[in-house]
Design a protein around this motif. Sequence first.
Motif, PDB file in Angstrom:
ATOM      1  N   VAL A  76       0.856  -1.181   0.000  1.00 50.89           N
ATOM      2  CA  VAL A  76       0.000   0.000   0.000  1.00 50.89           C
ATOM      3  C   VAL A  76       0.901   1.243   0.000  1.00 50.89           C
ATOM      4  CG1 VAL A  76      -1.770   1.282   1.239  1.00 50.89           C
ATOM      5  CG2 VAL A  76      -1.809  -1.228   1.250  1.00 50.89           C
ATOM      6  N   VAL A  77       0.751   2.088  -1.014  1.00 56.42           N
ATOM      7  CA  VAL A  77       1.587   3.282  -1.169  1.00 56.42           C
ATOM      8  C   VAL A  77       0.673   4.501  -1.113  1.00 56.42           C
ATOM      9  CG1 VAL A  77       3.194   4.512  -2.668  1.00 56.42           C
ATOM     10  CG2 VAL A  77       3.268   2.010  -2.536  1.00 56.42           C
ATOM     11  N   ILE A  78       0.817   5.312  -0.075  1.00 55.95           N
ATOM     12  CA  ILE A  78      -0.090   6.443   0.157  1.00 55.95           C
ATOM     13  C   ILE A  78       0.658   7.759   0.016  1.00 55.95           C
ATOM     14  CG2 ILE A  78      -1.721   7.509   1.739  1.00 55.95           C
ATOM     15  CD1 ILE A  78      -1.992   4.794   3.143  1.00 55.95           C
ATOM     16  N   ASP A  79       0.262   8.534  -0.974  1.00 56.40           N
ATOM     17  CA  ASP A  79       0.817   9.871  -1.195  1.00 56.40           C
ATOM     18  C   ASP A  79      -0.052  10.875  -0.446  1.00 56.40           C
ATOM     19  OD1 ASP A  79       1.618  12.338  -2.105  1.00 56.40           O
ATOM     20  OD2 ASP A  79       1.381  11.888  -4.245  1.00 56.40           O
ATOM     21  N   ASN A  80       0.424  11.310   0.712  1.00 48.86           N
ATOM     22  CA  ASN A  80      -0.278  12.339   1.482  1.00 48.86           C
ATOM     23  C   ASN A  80       0.516  13.642   1.488  1.00 48.86           C
ATOM     24  OD1 ASN A  80      -2.489  13.290   2.962  1.00 48.86           O
ATOM     25  ND2 ASN A  80      -1.559  12.786   4.927  1.00 48.86           N
ATOM     26  N   ASP A  81       1.315  13.836   0.451  1.00 49.10           N
ATOM     27  CA  ASP A  81       2.056  15.082   0.229  1.00 49.10           C
ATOM     28  C   ASP A  81       2.965  15.436   1.402  1.00 49.10           C
ATOM     29  OD1 ASP A  81       2.752  17.230  -1.434  1.00 49.10           O
ATOM     30  OD2 ASP A  81       1.315  18.570  -0.445  1.00 49.10           O
ATOM     31  N   GLY A  82       3.430  14.416   2.124  1.00 49.73           N
ATOM     32  CA  GLY A  82       4.345  14.673   3.230  1.00 49.73           C
ATOM     33  C   GLY A  82       3.705  15.306   4.449  1.00 49.73           C
ATOM     34  N   ARG A  83       2.383  15.356   4.524  1.00 54.28           N
ATOM     35  CA  ARG A  83       1.714  16.014   5.655  1.00 54.28           C
ATOM     36  C   ARG A  83       2.063  15.338   6.977  1.00 54.28           C
ATOM     37  NH1 ARG A  83      -4.392  18.145   4.710  1.00 54.28           N
ATOM     38  NH2 ARG A  83      -4.043  18.528   6.939  1.00 54.28           N
ATOM     39  N   MET A  84       2.343  16.177   7.974  1.00 54.51           N
ATOM     40  CA  MET A  84       2.719  15.666   9.288  1.00 54.51           C
ATOM     41  C   MET A  84       1.607  15.852  10.314  1.00 54.51           C
ATOM     42  SD  MET A  84       5.816  14.591   8.705  1.00 54.51           S
ATOM     43  CE  MET A  84       6.705  14.472  10.264  1.00 54.51           C
ATOM     44  N   ASP A  85       0.463  16.389   9.884  1.00 57.22           N
ATOM     45  CA  ASP A  85      -0.588  16.757  10.834  1.00 57.22           C
ATOM     46  C   ASP A  85      -1.860  15.931  10.686  1.00 57.22           C
ATOM     47  OD1 ASP A  85      -1.287  17.757   8.353  1.00 57.22           O
ATOM     48  OD2 ASP A  85      -2.205  19.582   9.149  1.00 57.22           O
ATOM     49  N   ALA A  86      -1.844  14.914   9.805  1.00 57.22           N
ATOM     50  CA  ALA A  86      -3.055  14.136   9.575  1.00 57.22           C
ATOM     51  C   ALA A  86      -2.674  12.714   9.196  1.00 57.22           C
ATOM     52  CB  ALA A  86      -3.899  14.764   8.462  1.00 57.22           C
ATOM     53  N   ASN A 134       5.216   9.285  13.201  1.00 53.00           N
ATOM     54  CA  ASN A 134       3.903   8.904  13.701  1.00 53.00           C
ATOM     55  C   ASN A 134       3.368  10.001  14.600  1.00 53.00           C
ATOM     56  OD1 ASN A 134       6.026   7.823  15.587  1.00 53.00           O
ATOM     57  ND2 ASN A 134       4.215   7.459  16.855  1.00 53.00           N
ATOM     58  N   THR A 135       2.065  10.090  14.663  1.00 53.77           N
ATOM     59  CA  THR A 135       1.406  11.055  15.535  1.00 53.77           C
ATOM     60  C   THR A 135       0.025  10.522  15.862  1.00 53.77           C
ATOM     61  OG1 THR A 135       0.906  13.409  15.871  1.00 53.77           O
ATOM     62  CG2 THR A 135       0.379  12.482  13.709  1.00 53.77           C
ATOM     63  N   MET A 136      -0.746  11.258  16.664  1.00 54.26           N
ATOM     64  CA  MET A 136      -2.039  10.721  17.117  1.00 54.26           C
ATOM     65  C   MET A 136      -3.235  11.249  16.338  1.00 54.26           C
ATOM     66  SD  MET A 136      -1.585  13.752  18.449  1.00 54.26           S
ATOM     67  CE  MET A 136      -0.195  13.453  19.526  1.00 54.26           C
ATOM     68  N   ARG A 137      -3.082  12.383  15.634  1.00 57.28           N
ATOM     69  CA  ARG A 137      -4.261  13.063  15.096  1.00 57.28           C
ATOM     70  C   ARG A 137      -4.764  12.428  13.803  1.00 57.28           C
ATOM     71  NH1 ARG A 137      -5.317  19.477  13.920  1.00 57.28           N
ATOM     72  NH2 ARG A 137      -4.036  19.113  12.059  1.00 57.28           N
ATOM     73  N   THR A 138      -6.049  12.117  13.783  1.00 59.19           N
ATOM     74  CA  THR A 138      -6.655  11.454  12.646  1.00 59.19           C
ATOM     75  C   THR A 138      -6.677  12.343  11.404  1.00 59.19           C
ATOM     76  OG1 THR A 138      -8.649  10.372  11.839  1.00 59.19           O
ATOM     77  CG2 THR A 138      -8.970  12.218  13.331  1.00 59.19           C
ATOM     78  N   GLY A 139      -6.684  11.676  10.248  1.00 61.16           N
ATOM     79  CA  GLY A 139      -6.870  12.394   8.993  1.00 61.16           C
ATOM     80  C   GLY A 139      -8.330  12.584   8.645  1.00 61.16           C
TER      81      GLY A 139
END
Length: 221
Positions: free
Chosen positions: A74-84, A127-132
């Motif tokens: 599974v390859v997910i491009d989330n544009d490098g976002r660190m907040d979601a 890794n972080t806790m906040r949902t996307g």
Amino acid sequence: MTQDAAENLKTFGVTTLSDALDRLGIEGQCLGIMPFARSMRLAGPAFTIRMLPTGQSGGSVGDYIDDVQPGQIVVIDNDGRMDATVWGDILTLVADRRGIGGTVIDGVCRDIDRSIELDYPIYARANTMRTGKDRVTADAYNVTVQIAGIRIAPGDWLVGDGDGVICIPASRVQEVIEVAGQIAAAEEKIREAVLRGDRLDETRKKLRYHALQTRESGAKA
């Protein structure tokens, strides 16, 4: 071919495969994307997902996991976002049970304790806790995406170990395996020589060590 290619690729370290990519003129090193345990390994063809901000359109992070085939990555491009985050505990549980080969994210995930418990390989920026949820949405599946600036098409191969993750174009997997084999054999001869007491500089020169990673003349990108 899928299982054979996966086993062949896993016999090499990612550093050796990276050197093979350099020699062949292929940009495939996904810099900054790392595993959550150094023991994690993955190798398989990509199932790609492109995430976008929800904006006014809404949407969800996607219910795609049942369509991913065993052995795929599974390859997910989330544009490098660190907040979601775009991956968590339940996805890890289902992916592991389905025999999916691992997950690579340009962004962050959460619930990493589950992936470590199951030894399910996840590679991400952090890794972080906040949902996307309500922040990002799955915009498209099995389209060309980017991971750390590296173009990845559906079916391209991802290979990862404790040193990071690389992408190999699907049409060039066998070529990369052959060159990686040449590099690995030369490096093994160097190790054997220095353990016998030979000088490293002379051994490197004899085995053309400094040319192992140099791009070949006429190599296609």
